[in-house]
Design a protein around this motif. Structure first.
Motif, PDB file in Angstrom:
ATOM      1  N   UNK A   1       0.841  -1.192   0.000  1.00 25.22           N
ATOM      2  CA  UNK A   1       0.000   0.000   0.000  1.00 25.22           C
ATOM      3  C   UNK A   1       0.880   1.247   0.000  1.00 25.22           C
ATOM      4  N   UNK A   2       0.292   2.399  -0.295  1.00 23.36           N
ATOM      5  CA  UNK A   2       1.083   3.641  -0.273  1.00 23.36           C
ATOM      6  C   UNK A   2       1.640   4.004   1.100  1.00 23.36           C
ATOM      7  N   UNK A   3       1.109   3.398   2.174  1.00 19.10           N
ATOM      8  CA  UNK A   3       1.656   3.700   3.491  1.00 19.10           C
ATOM      9  C   UNK A   3       3.115   3.275   3.581  1.00 19.10           C
ATOM     10  N   UNK A   4       3.464   2.184   2.942  1.00 18.58           N
ATOM     11  CA  UNK A   4       4.841   1.701   2.964  1.00 18.58           C
ATOM     12  C   UNK A   4       5.253   1.221   4.339  1.00 18.58           C
ATOM     13  N   UNK A   5       6.404   0.586   4.402  1.00 20.54           N
ATOM     14  CA  UNK A   5       6.904   0.079   5.681  1.00 20.54           C
ATOM     15  C   UNK A   5       7.716   1.139   6.420  1.00 20.54           C
ATOM     16  N   UNK A   6       8.493   1.920   5.698  1.00 22.28           N
ATOM     17  CA  UNK A   6       9.378   2.888   6.339  1.00 22.28           C
ATOM     18  C   UNK A   6       9.073   4.319   5.917  1.00 22.28           C
ATOM     19  N   UNK A   7       7.845   4.579   5.490  1.00 18.83           N
ATOM     20  CA  UNK A   7       7.480   5.938   5.078  1.00 18.83           C
ATOM     21  C   UNK A   7       6.863   6.751   6.204  1.00 18.83           C
ATOM     22  N   UNK A   8       6.205   6.062   7.137  1.00 22.03           N
ATOM     23  CA  UNK A   8       5.529   6.748   8.237  1.00 22.03           C
ATOM     24  C   UNK A   8       5.980   6.145   9.554  1.00 22.03           C
ATOM     25  N   UNK A   9       6.218   7.022  10.509  1.00 24.67           N
ATOM     26  CA  UNK A   9       6.724   6.552  11.798  1.00 24.67           C
ATOM     27  C   UNK A   9       5.763   5.591  12.486  1.00 24.67           C
ATOM     28  N   UNK A  10       4.465   5.799  12.346  1.00 25.41           N
ATOM     29  CA  UNK A  10       3.513   4.919  13.025  1.00 25.41           C
ATOM     30  C   UNK A  10       3.563   3.507  12.458  1.00 25.41           C
ATOM     31  N   UNK A  11       3.754   3.366  11.144  1.00 32.98           N
ATOM     32  CA  UNK A  11       3.854   2.027  10.542  1.00 32.98           C
ATOM     33  C   UNK A  11       5.160   1.367  10.981  1.00 32.98           C
ATOM     34  N   UNK A  12       6.215   2.126  10.946  1.00 29.83           N
ATOM     35  CA  UNK A  12       7.537   1.622  11.345  1.00 29.83           C
ATOM     36  C   UNK A  12       7.507   1.172  12.799  1.00 29.83           C
ATOM     37  N   UNK A  13       6.879   1.953  13.683  1.00 28.94           N
ATOM     38  CA  UNK A  13       6.762   1.606  15.098  1.00 28.94           C
ATOM     39  C   UNK A  13       5.961   0.322  15.276  1.00 28.94           C
ATOM     40  N   UNK A  14       4.821   0.228  14.570  1.00 30.40           N
ATOM     41  CA  UNK A  14       3.999  -0.982  14.650  1.00 30.40           C
ATOM     42  C   UNK A  14       4.783  -2.206  14.198  1.00 30.40           C
ATOM     43  N   UNK A  15       5.529  -2.072  13.120  1.00 29.46           N
ATOM     44  CA  UNK A  15       6.300  -3.194  12.602  1.00 29.46           C
ATOM     45  C   UNK A  15       7.292  -3.700  13.651  1.00 29.46           C
ATOM     46  N   UNK A  16       8.076  -2.812  14.235  1.00 24.12           N
ATOM     47  CA  UNK A  16       9.104  -3.227  15.188  1.00 24.12           C
ATOM     48  C   UNK A  16       8.495  -3.782  16.471  1.00 24.12           C
ATOM     49  N   UNK A  17       7.424  -3.162  16.953  1.00 30.70           N
ATOM     50  CA  UNK A  17       6.772  -3.702  18.150  1.00 30.70           C
ATOM     51  C   UNK A  17       6.179  -5.082  17.879  1.00 30.70           C
ATOM     52  N   UNK A  18       5.590  -5.265  16.706  1.00 24.47           N
ATOM     53  CA  UNK A  18       5.031  -6.572  16.357  1.00 24.47           C
ATOM     54  C   UNK A  18       6.136  -7.605  16.210  1.00 24.47           C
ATOM     55  N   UNK A  19       7.237  -7.238  15.581  1.00 28.17           N
ATOM     56  CA  UNK A  19       8.364  -8.157  15.436  1.00 28.17           C
ATOM     57  C   UNK A  19       8.924  -8.571  16.802  1.00 28.17           C
ATOM     58  N   UNK A  20       9.087  -7.612  17.675  1.00 31.84           N
ATOM     59  CA  UNK A  20       9.621  -7.898  19.016  1.00 31.84           C
ATOM     60  C   UNK A  20       8.656  -8.773  19.813  1.00 31.84           C
ATOM     61  N   UNK A  21       7.366  -8.436  19.797  1.00 32.18           N
ATOM     62  CA  UNK A  21       6.410  -9.231  20.575  1.00 32.18           C
ATOM     63  C   UNK A  21       6.221 -10.622  19.981  1.00 32.18           C
ATOM     64  N   UNK A  22       6.345 -10.755  18.666  1.00 30.17           N
ATOM     65  CA  UNK A  22       6.294 -12.088  18.054  1.00 30.17           C
ATOM     66  C   UNK A  22       7.468 -12.928  18.541  1.00 30.17           C
ATOM     67  N   UNK A  23       8.652 -12.350  18.503  1.00 30.32           N
ATOM     68  CA  UNK A  23       9.842 -13.079  18.960  1.00 30.32           C
ATOM     69  C   UNK A  23       9.732 -13.449  20.439  1.00 30.32           C
ATOM     70  N   UNK A  24       9.273 -12.516  21.263  1.00 33.65           N
ATOM     71  CA  UNK A  24       9.127 -12.811  22.692  1.00 33.65           C
ATOM     72  C   UNK A  24       8.061 -13.876  22.937  1.00 33.65           C
ATOM     73  N   UNK A  25       6.984 -13.845  22.170  1.00 32.70           N
ATOM     74  CA  UNK A  25       5.932 -14.856  22.316  1.00 32.70           C
ATOM     75  C   UNK A  25       6.460 -16.246  21.984  1.00 32.70           C
ATOM     76  N   UNK A  26       7.245 -16.331  20.928  1.00 36.74           N
ATOM     77  CA  UNK A  26       7.742 -17.626  20.471  1.00 36.74           C
ATOM     78  C   UNK A  26       8.886 -18.136  21.348  1.00 36.74           C
ATOM     79  N   UNK A  27       9.818 -17.264  21.679  1.00 38.02           N
ATOM     80  CA  UNK A  27      11.038 -17.717  22.351  1.00 38.02           C
ATOM     81  C   UNK A  27      11.047 -17.542  23.865  1.00 38.02           C
ATOM     82  N   UNK A  28      10.058 -16.832  24.417  1.00 36.25           N
ATOM     83  CA  UNK A  28      10.037 -16.651  25.864  1.00 36.25           C
ATOM     84  C   UNK A  28       8.709 -17.086  26.481  1.00 36.25           C
TER      85      UNK A  28
END
Length: 173
Positions: free
Chosen positions: A79-106
């Motif tokens: 979509x036009x929002x892109x992954x690294x075009x808007x801070x809110x999308x970028x923040x959501x991506x990193x928080x989701x990545x971190x919580x996914x990793x913590x859910x799986x590995x911790x």
């Protein structure tokens, strides 16, 4: 990545929101079970709740977390929002990545250990509490879309300043 067609984008958006809400609900359920197991004096109740947590951890936690992450990533890239075009999308991506990793590995290994013991320590109350708070924050960010574009997002904007990006003739906000 090629932009998604409207029907594909809408379908994926519905799937992503549904999966993400499921992840939030799953975490709230784990929190309720964790609190119950932690506070009960009845060993049978503690053992039953840890077994229920194990079922959620074994069958739902990893698939739901990975589906939420992957559907959000496809939406961001398609979509036009892109992954690294808007801070809110970028923040959501990193928080989701971190919580996914913590859910799986911790979280999941912690649930497995608790199921073997038949009891819960404070970690299985704190972890779902933090996860629930994080998912609520991510939800708020999704709805409110705070903050402006990233440095990369500002570079990709058309100089007219009307909020139109290079990939789409339509406004992005």
């Amino acid at each position: 990545m090629k932009p998604l067609k409207r029907s594909a984008r809408r379908g994926l958006l519905v799937a992503h929101v549904s999966i993400s809400v499921s992840w939030l609900g799953l975490t709230v359920g784990l929190l309720a079970l964790g609190i119950t197991a932690f506070l009960t004096d009845d060993p049978a109740t503690a053992q039953a709740t840890t077994r229920a947590m194990k079922v959620f951890g074994d069958w739902l936690l990893v698939p739901v977390a990975l589906l939420s992450l992957s559907s959000g990533l496809v939406l961001a890239l398609g979509t036009p929002w892109g992954l690294a075009r808007h801070r809110w999308v970028w923040t959501k991506f990193w928080l989701t990545l971190i919580t996914t990793a913590l859910s799986i590995f911790s979280l999941r290994p912690g649930i497995n250990e608790a199921a073997l013991r038949g009891s819960v320590d404070i970690d299985l109350v704190v972890a779902p509490s933090v996860a629930t708070t994080t998912y609520l924050f991510i939800t708020a960010v999704s709805v409110l879309k705070p903050w402006g574009p990233t440095r990369r997002g500002r570079r990709l904007r058309v100089p007219s300043g009307k909020g139109v990006d290079e990939r789409s003739p339509r406004r992005t906000a």
